[in-house]
Design a protein around this motif. Sequence first.
Motif, PDB file in Angstrom:
ATOM      1  N   UNK A 175     -36.369  17.941 -74.218  1.00 39.53           N
ATOM      2  CA  UNK A 175     -37.801  17.924 -74.441  1.00 39.53           C
ATOM      3  C   UNK A 175     -38.046  18.041 -75.939  1.00 39.53           C
ATOM      4  N   UNK A 176     -38.896  17.170 -76.433  1.00 39.94           N
ATOM      5  CA  UNK A 176     -39.255  17.207 -77.847  1.00 39.94           C
ATOM      6  C   UNK A 176     -40.661  17.761 -77.971  1.00 39.94           C
ATOM      7  N   UNK A 177     -40.808  18.902 -78.616  1.00 39.54           N
ATOM      8  CA  UNK A 177     -42.112  19.497 -78.863  1.00 39.54           C
ATOM      9  C   UNK A 177     -42.550  19.142 -80.274  1.00 39.54           C
ATOM     10  N   UNK A 178     -43.854  19.089 -80.452  1.00 40.91           N
ATOM     11  CA  UNK A 178     -44.380  18.793 -81.777  1.00 40.91           C
ATOM     12  C   UNK A 178     -45.391  17.679 -81.700  1.00 40.91           C
ATOM     13  N   UNK A 179     -45.673  17.066 -82.824  1.00 39.43           N
ATOM     14  CA  UNK A 179     -46.672  16.001 -82.815  1.00 39.43           C
ATOM     15  C   UNK A 179     -46.172  14.794 -82.008  1.00 39.43           C
ATOM     16  N   UNK A 180     -47.091  14.180 -81.303  1.00 43.54           N
ATOM     17  CA  UNK A 180     -46.777  12.973 -80.535  1.00 43.54           C
ATOM     18  C   UNK A 180     -46.664  11.821 -81.529  1.00 43.54           C
ATOM     19  N   UNK A 181     -45.543  11.088 -81.539  1.00 44.72           N
ATOM     20  CA  UNK A 181     -45.412   9.975 -82.486  1.00 44.72           C
ATOM     21  C   UNK A 181     -46.424   8.871 -82.168  1.00 44.72           C
ATOM     22  N   UNK A 182     -46.938   8.199 -83.199  1.00 42.21           N
ATOM     23  CA  UNK A 182     -47.949   7.164 -82.952  1.00 42.21           C
ATOM     24  C   UNK A 182     -47.378   5.949 -82.223  1.00 42.21           C
ATOM     25  N   UNK A 183     -46.132   5.596 -82.498  1.00 37.67           N
ATOM     26  CA  UNK A 183     -45.538   4.423 -81.859  1.00 37.67           C
ATOM     27  C   UNK A 183     -44.122   4.760 -81.414  1.00 37.67           C
ATOM     28  N   UNK A 184     -43.755   4.217 -80.247  1.00 36.00           N
ATOM     29  CA  UNK A 184     -42.420   4.462 -79.701  1.00 36.00           C
ATOM     30  C   UNK A 184     -41.917   3.200 -79.008  1.00 36.00           C
ATOM     31  N   UNK A 185     -40.625   3.172 -78.767  1.00 38.22           N
ATOM     32  CA  UNK A 185     -40.032   2.143 -77.915  1.00 38.22           C
ATOM     33  C   UNK A 185     -39.767   2.824 -76.570  1.00 38.22           C
ATOM     34  N   UNK A 186     -40.597   2.557 -75.563  1.00 41.20           N
ATOM     35  CA  UNK A 186     -40.473   3.293 -74.303  1.00 41.20           C
ATOM     36  C   UNK A 186     -39.149   3.048 -73.581  1.00 41.20           C
ATOM     37  N   UNK A 187     -38.532   1.880 -73.792  1.00 40.02           N
ATOM     38  CA  UNK A 187     -37.258   1.589 -73.122  1.00 40.02           C
ATOM     39  C   UNK A 187     -36.134   2.483 -73.651  1.00 40.02           C
ATOM     40  N   UNK A 188     -36.100   2.667 -74.962  1.00 39.77           N
ATOM     41  CA  UNK A 188     -35.066   3.536 -75.552  1.00 39.77           C
ATOM     42  C   UNK A 188     -35.263   4.981 -75.112  1.00 39.77           C
ATOM     43  N   UNK A 189     -36.524   5.435 -75.102  1.00 41.46           N
ATOM     44  CA  UNK A 189     -36.789   6.808 -74.682  1.00 41.46           C
ATOM     45  C   UNK A 189     -36.454   6.996 -73.207  1.00 41.46           C
ATOM     46  N   UNK A 190     -36.722   5.970 -72.378  1.00 40.12           N
ATOM     47  CA  UNK A 190     -36.422   6.056 -70.949  1.00 40.12           C
ATOM     48  C   UNK A 190     -34.922   6.101 -70.707  1.00 40.12           C
ATOM     49  N   UNK A 191     -34.166   5.325 -71.470  1.00 41.84           N
ATOM     50  CA  UNK A 191     -32.704   5.342 -71.320  1.00 41.84           C
ATOM     51  C   UNK A 191     -32.123   6.718 -71.635  1.00 41.84           C
ATOM     52  N   UNK A 192     -32.750   7.427 -72.564  1.00 50.72           N
ATOM     53  CA  UNK A 192     -32.271   8.761 -72.950  1.00 50.72           C
ATOM     54  C   UNK A 192     -32.923   9.872 -72.131  1.00 50.72           C
ATOM     55  N   UNK A 193     -33.934   9.536 -71.286  1.00 57.85           N
ATOM     56  CA  UNK A 193     -34.618  10.547 -70.476  1.00 57.85           C
ATOM     57  C   UNK A 193     -35.392  11.550 -71.304  1.00 57.85           C
ATOM     58  N   UNK A 194     -36.090  11.072 -72.316  1.00 56.01           N
ATOM     59  CA  UNK A 194     -36.806  11.942 -73.264  1.00 56.01           C
ATOM     60  C   UNK A 194     -38.137  12.399 -72.675  1.00 56.01           C
ATOM     61  N   UNK A 195     -38.502  13.638 -72.969  1.00 53.75           N
ATOM     62  CA  UNK A 195     -39.820  14.177 -72.643  1.00 53.75           C
ATOM     63  C   UNK A 195     -40.490  14.563 -73.953  1.00 53.75           C
ATOM     64  N   UNK A 196     -41.679  14.001 -74.181  1.00 54.27           N
ATOM     65  CA  UNK A 196     -42.469  14.344 -75.375  1.00 54.27           C
ATOM     66  C   UNK A 196     -43.570  15.302 -74.959  1.00 54.27           C
ATOM     67  N   UNK A 197     -43.724  16.380 -75.705  1.00 47.89           N
ATOM     68  CA  UNK A 197     -44.762  17.357 -75.418  1.00 47.89           C
ATOM     69  C   UNK A 197     -45.439  17.713 -76.726  1.00 47.89           C
ATOM     70  N   UNK A 198     -46.776  17.644 -76.742  1.00 47.11           N
ATOM     71  CA  UNK A 198     -47.503  17.971 -77.958  1.00 47.11           C
ATOM     72  C   UNK A 198     -48.995  17.875 -77.761  1.00 47.11           C
ATOM     73  N   UNK A 199     -49.720  17.854 -78.864  1.00 51.59           N
ATOM     74  CA  UNK A 199     -51.178  17.779 -78.836  1.00 51.59           C
ATOM     75  C   UNK A 199     -51.648  16.685 -79.772  1.00 51.59           C
TER      76      UNK A 199
END
Length: 175
Positions: A1-25
């Motif tokens: 799980x990555x806490x902190x600011x939500x990045x403005x742009x991402x590659x959802x396929x790469x994040x899905x392959x790694x099973x990433x969770x973004x948490x922030x405000x």
Amino acid sequence: MLNGPIPPQVDPRKLADRGVTLKGELPLANMRRVGEQLVKSEGAVAVVLDFGRDQQKQFVIHGVLDTAVEMICQRCLEPAVLPISSEFDFAVLWEGKSADALPQGYDALEVGEEPLDLHSLIEEELLLALPIIPVHPEGACQHPEGFEAPEEPADEEKRPNPFSVLAQLKRDPNV
């Protein structure tokens, strides 16, 4: 799980392959279209985004949004603080690919070679979660001074039904 600011742009396929969770405000002040619906653009939206793959190996995003917004109550026309909570599920598709084979419960999210604008996606979901007609909870409206609720009508005289004559004619065999 990555806490902190939500990045403005991402590659959802790469994040899905790694099973990433973004948490922030995300600040409400940065959301222009949402801000047009609010009395004040103060506060932030708490966001949790889970990227992964489902049983069919489809790239998916599960998101949760929580915030409180101040909108004009349409009953009393005074500001009302309303809690907003929303969950959404997206299946990530390549641009131009058909969404017909998607499992039920997913919304299609077409993504090409360009990174996904995550802030716009969150703003869209928040717009969809806002109430169409914002109102205070029942009984919590503050009426302006001088406002008097309409009085209940007194027992009105029971007027005869003008069609009762027709009912009598229908029952009378001589007619």
